[in-house]
Write a protein that holds these residues in place. Sequence first.
Motif, PDB file in Angstrom:
ATOM      1  N   UNK A 285       0.347  10.389   1.206  1.00  0.00           N
ATOM      2  CA  UNK A 285       1.509   9.518   1.453  1.00  0.00           C
ATOM      3  C   UNK A 285       1.366   8.706   2.740  1.00  0.00           C
ATOM      4  N   UNK A 286       0.641   9.218   3.704  1.00  0.00           N
ATOM      5  CA  UNK A 286       0.487   8.526   4.984  1.00  0.00           C
ATOM      6  C   UNK A 286      -0.655   7.522   4.965  1.00  0.00           C
ATOM      7  N   UNK A 287      -1.541   7.619   3.994  1.00  0.00           N
ATOM      8  CA  UNK A 287      -2.681   6.714   3.962  1.00  0.00           C
ATOM      9  C   UNK A 287      -3.891   7.373   3.339  1.00  0.00           C
TER      10      UNK A 287
ATOM     11  N   UNK B 104      -0.784   7.121  -6.114  1.00  0.00           N
ATOM     12  CA  UNK B 104      -2.110   7.750  -6.145  1.00  0.00           C
ATOM     13  C   UNK B 104      -2.209   8.949  -5.199  1.00  0.00           C
ATOM     14  N   UNK B 105      -1.073   9.465  -4.745  1.00  0.00           N
ATOM     15  CA  UNK B 105      -1.037  10.587  -3.810  1.00  0.00           C
ATOM     16  C   UNK B 105      -1.852  11.764  -4.349  1.00  0.00           C
TER      17      UNK B 105
ATOM     18  N   UNK C 291       0.813  -1.217   0.000  1.00  0.00           N
ATOM     19  CA  UNK C 291       0.000   0.000   0.000  1.00  0.00           C
ATOM     20  C   UNK C 291       0.844   1.263   0.000  1.00  0.00           C
ATOM     21  N   UNK C 292       2.063   1.213   0.537  1.00  0.00           N
ATOM     22  CA  UNK C 292       2.938   2.389   0.502  1.00  0.00           C
ATOM     23  C   UNK C 292       3.214   2.794  -0.942  1.00  0.00           C
ATOM     24  N   UNK C 293       3.499   1.827  -1.791  1.00  0.00           N
ATOM     25  CA  UNK C 293       3.737   2.088  -3.214  1.00  0.00           C
ATOM     26  C   UNK C 293       2.463   2.620  -3.891  1.00  0.00           C
TER      27      UNK C 293
END
Length: 169
Positions: free
Chosen positions: A84-86, A50-51, A43-45
């Motif tokens: 970026x954090x979620x 999708x930021x 999910x980080x990627x």
Amino acid sequence: MPNNSNERRIYYRFMCKCGTGLDSFQEFLDHVGSSHQIENINFTEIFEQRNGSEWAIKFYWNFTCQCGHKFSSSLCNADLKVNMEGIELLKKYKLSCVRCNDVAQFDNEELLDEFLKERVKQKLIYSFYRENFADCESELHTDKLLEGHKQELCEKCQLLGRYCGSSEF
């Protein structure tokens, strides 16, 4: 579909594009791993790629009004944003009570907030792994006007100036 009006429909929290109904996000993740060959989702990627993207989610939920009326709606709406954090919840649109016209409260709001973020993760998986779902139906939602949806009680309908269940923008 129920055969008569006395039968209850089964509602799944998560429906895969292939038509499989699942009761939890973990079941959905297990399903996409085994049925669609998507494992070890990073999910980080996905959040990096999708930021800044925003997602409008339609969902089914229960409400309680201060007048004591309890009801549910299959056309609730929320806006969320990927960063970026979620996933950040931007807005849950309110529904007013048909009995007293006061704004009703979502039941179990913490559970709802988590569910909405999981629904966005589900949509991100579909988008990021598009080729794995190429043979599946698109979204299972329709533009059908839901029976009983009262636009005058729906905050999103009021803001849009039209039926909120339509995908037209």
